[in-house]
Design an enzyme around this catalytic site. Structure first.
Site, PDB file in Angstrom:
ATOM      1  N   ASN A  23      39.052  46.327  45.838  1.00 29.78           N
ATOM      2  CA  ASN A  23      38.801  46.911  44.512  1.00 29.78           C
ATOM      3  C   ASN A  23      38.120  48.278  44.553  1.00 29.78           C
ATOM      4  O   ASN A  23      38.168  49.020  43.575  1.00 29.78           O
ATOM      5  CB  ASN A  23      37.964  45.959  43.632  1.00 29.78           C
ATOM      6  CG  ASN A  23      38.737  44.749  43.135  1.00 29.78           C
ATOM      7  OD1 ASN A  23      38.157  43.721  42.810  1.00 29.78           O
ATOM      8  ND2 ASN A  23      40.062  44.851  43.066  1.00 29.78           N
TER       9      ASN A  23
ATOM     10  N   ASP B 120      41.626  36.766  37.396  1.00 25.63           N
ATOM     11  CA  ASP B 120      42.624  37.831  37.423  1.00 25.63           C
ATOM     12  C   ASP B 120      43.245  38.007  36.043  1.00 25.63           C
ATOM     13  O   ASP B 120      43.317  37.055  35.264  1.00 25.63           O
ATOM     14  CB  ASP B 120      43.703  37.456  38.459  1.00 25.63           C
ATOM     15  CG  ASP B 120      44.583  38.640  38.820  1.00 25.63           C
ATOM     16  OD1 ASP B 120      44.231  39.796  38.468  1.00 25.63           O
ATOM     17  OD2 ASP B 120      45.636  38.417  39.443  1.00 25.63           O
TER      18      ASP B 120
ATOM     19  N   HIS C  50      38.018  44.109  31.173  1.00 31.13           N
ATOM     20  CA  HIS C  50      36.893  43.632  31.994  1.00 31.13           C
ATOM     21  C   HIS C  50      35.726  43.204  31.099  1.00 31.13           C
ATOM     22  O   HIS C  50      35.044  42.218  31.367  1.00 31.13           O
ATOM     23  CB  HIS C  50      36.425  44.723  32.966  1.00 31.13           C
ATOM     24  CG  HIS C  50      37.465  45.104  33.985  1.00 31.13           C
ATOM     25  ND1 HIS C  50      38.174  44.167  34.699  1.00 31.13           N
ATOM     26  CD2 HIS C  50      37.915  46.309  34.409  1.00 31.13           C
ATOM     27  CE1 HIS C  50      39.024  44.786  35.518  1.00 31.13           C
ATOM     28  NE2 HIS C  50      38.895  46.092  35.352  1.00 31.13           N
TER      29      HIS C  50
HETATM   30  C1  FPP Z   1      40.981  41.144  37.854  1.00 29.02           C
HETATM   31  O1  FPP Z   1      41.648  41.718  36.781  1.00 29.02           O
HETATM   32  C2  FPP Z   1      39.570  41.206  37.702  1.00 29.02           C
HETATM   33  C3  FPP Z   1      38.733  41.996  38.445  1.00 29.02           C
HETATM   34  C4  FPP Z   1      39.165  42.942  39.459  1.00 29.02           C
HETATM   35  C5  FPP Z   1      37.308  41.939  38.255  1.00 29.02           C
HETATM   36  C6  FPP Z   1      36.766  40.699  37.631  1.00 29.02           C
HETATM   37  C7  FPP Z   1      35.616  41.158  36.868  1.00 29.02           C
HETATM   38  C8  FPP Z   1      35.153  40.635  35.730  1.00 29.02           C
HETATM   39  C9  FPP Z   1      35.696  39.412  35.102  1.00 29.02           C
HETATM   40  C10 FPP Z   1      34.045  41.288  35.019  1.00 29.02           C
HETATM   41  C11 FPP Z   1      32.844  41.573  35.844  1.00 29.02           C
HETATM   42  C12 FPP Z   1      32.266  40.363  36.426  1.00 29.02           C
HETATM   43  C13 FPP Z   1      31.003  39.947  36.315  1.00 29.02           C
HETATM   44  C14 FPP Z   1      30.548  38.749  37.061  1.00 29.02           C
HETATM   45  C15 FPP Z   1      30.024  40.621  35.467  1.00 29.02           C
HETATM   46  P1  FPP Z   1      42.639  42.895  37.103  1.00 29.02           P
HETATM   47  O2  FPP Z   1      41.978  44.153  36.667  1.00 29.02           O
HETATM   48  O3  FPP Z   1      43.079  42.847  38.524  1.00 29.02           O
HETATM   49  O4  FPP Z   1      43.805  42.521  36.141  1.00 29.02           O
HETATM   50  P2  FPP Z   1      45.338  42.885  36.335  1.00 29.02           P
HETATM   51  O5  FPP Z   1      45.786  42.198  37.591  1.00 29.02           O
HETATM   52  O6  FPP Z   1      45.957  42.325  35.105  1.00 29.02           O
HETATM   53  O7  FPP Z   1      45.403  44.379  36.403  1.00 29.02           O
END
Ligand code: FPP
Length: 246
Positions: free
Chosen positions: A74, A26, A43
């Site tokens: 998501n 996260d 990301h």
């Molecule tokens: C949370 O950050 C992360 C996600 C919703 C996606 C996780 C994805 C990746 C690390 C990249 C893709 C993965 C792979 C395996 C290729 P957020 O966007 O919720 O962050 P925030 O809470 O700060 O907004």
């Protein structure tokens, strides 16, 4: 397991390694926002950390690494962000194949894979097929994953079997339930790590985490490093796990 890795981190005890680490990655959005970047750049940086984490877990001799890459919730993000995440996932799968071959990593996906776009799903299935005999580590990507949906699906499957006379309700055990989850045949996670400080489980591995040790770090996922991962594992090695006993 690589001996060089343990030489670099002498406090890490190779005899007390967790079998299964699960991570809620996260904070990509916040990482980007702090720098006035588009969320997608967060990301993108997050994928680099995924690559480092997979390598570190392999070198530490972890048997299963589960990464929460995309939740059922998501899908409600802006279309552009969903498309970018799907693109990054494809790029990750393509670029990591040589590493998965060299390090004998088997790729698996858990979640409603049928909801993913055709090209992503096909690439995922191809990668799973190519790596299916690899035994050094299982990399489990949770994609369009939700713990409650997984439990509903399990209940439907078992109910169907009961209806067909394949199983009697009184014979349903915890093992029956576990065998109808996406994670069938895998050990439960020994540890769950969540980055970016939120004290939530967010519908992740609800059944499987009954006795998992939980670690929450304020570090945003794009800033998460192998050093921090190792320190968390060392912390895990000092925890006393009682599984409800004294
Ligand atoms: C949370 O950050 C992360 C996600 C919703 C996606 C996780 C994805 C990746 C690390 C990249 C893709 C993965 C792979 C395996 C290729 P957020 O966007 O919720 O962050 P925030 O809470 O700060 O907004």
């Amino acid at each position: 397991m690589k001996s060089e890795f343990f030489e670099k981190y002498p406090q890490l005890d190779p005899a007390k390694m967790p079998a299964h680490i699960a991570i809620i990655m996260d904070g990509n959005g916040r990482w980007a926002k702090k720098r006035l970047f588009n969320r997608v750049l967060g990301h993108e940086q997050g994928v680099k950390v995924v690559v480092d984490t997979v390598r570190a877990c392999h070198d530490m001799g972890i048997s299963v690494l589960t990464l929460y890459a995309f939740s059922t919730e998501n899908w409600q993000r802006p279309q552009l962000e969903v498309t970018a995440l799907m693109f990054l996932l494809k790029k990750f799968l393509k670029s990591q194949l040589p590493d998965m071959m060299e390090n004998h990593i088997r790729l698996n996906a858990i979640g409603e894979i049928e909801r993913l776009p055709d090209d992503v799903r096909n690439l995922l299935y191809d990668t799973m097929k190519i790596t299916e005999n690899h035994r050094e580590m299982l990399l489990n990507l949770a994609l369009s994953y939700g713990g409650r949906t997984e439990i509903v699906r399990m209940a439907q499957q078992i109910a169907r079997k009961a209806q067909n006379g394949e199983i009697r309700p009184e014979d349903i055990t915890e093992e029956t339930v576990a065998n109808h989850l996406y994670t069938q045949g895998m050990p439960d996670p020994d540890m769950i790590i969540r980055t970016s400080g939120e004290m939530r489980i967010s519908n992740f591995l609800l059944w499987q985490m009954a006795y998992s040790e939980i670690f929450i770090t304020p570090t945003l996922w794009p800033d998460f490093s192998t050093d921090e991962l190792v320190n968390i594992v060392i912390d895990y090695q000092h925890r006393e796990r009682r599984f409800g006993k004294v």
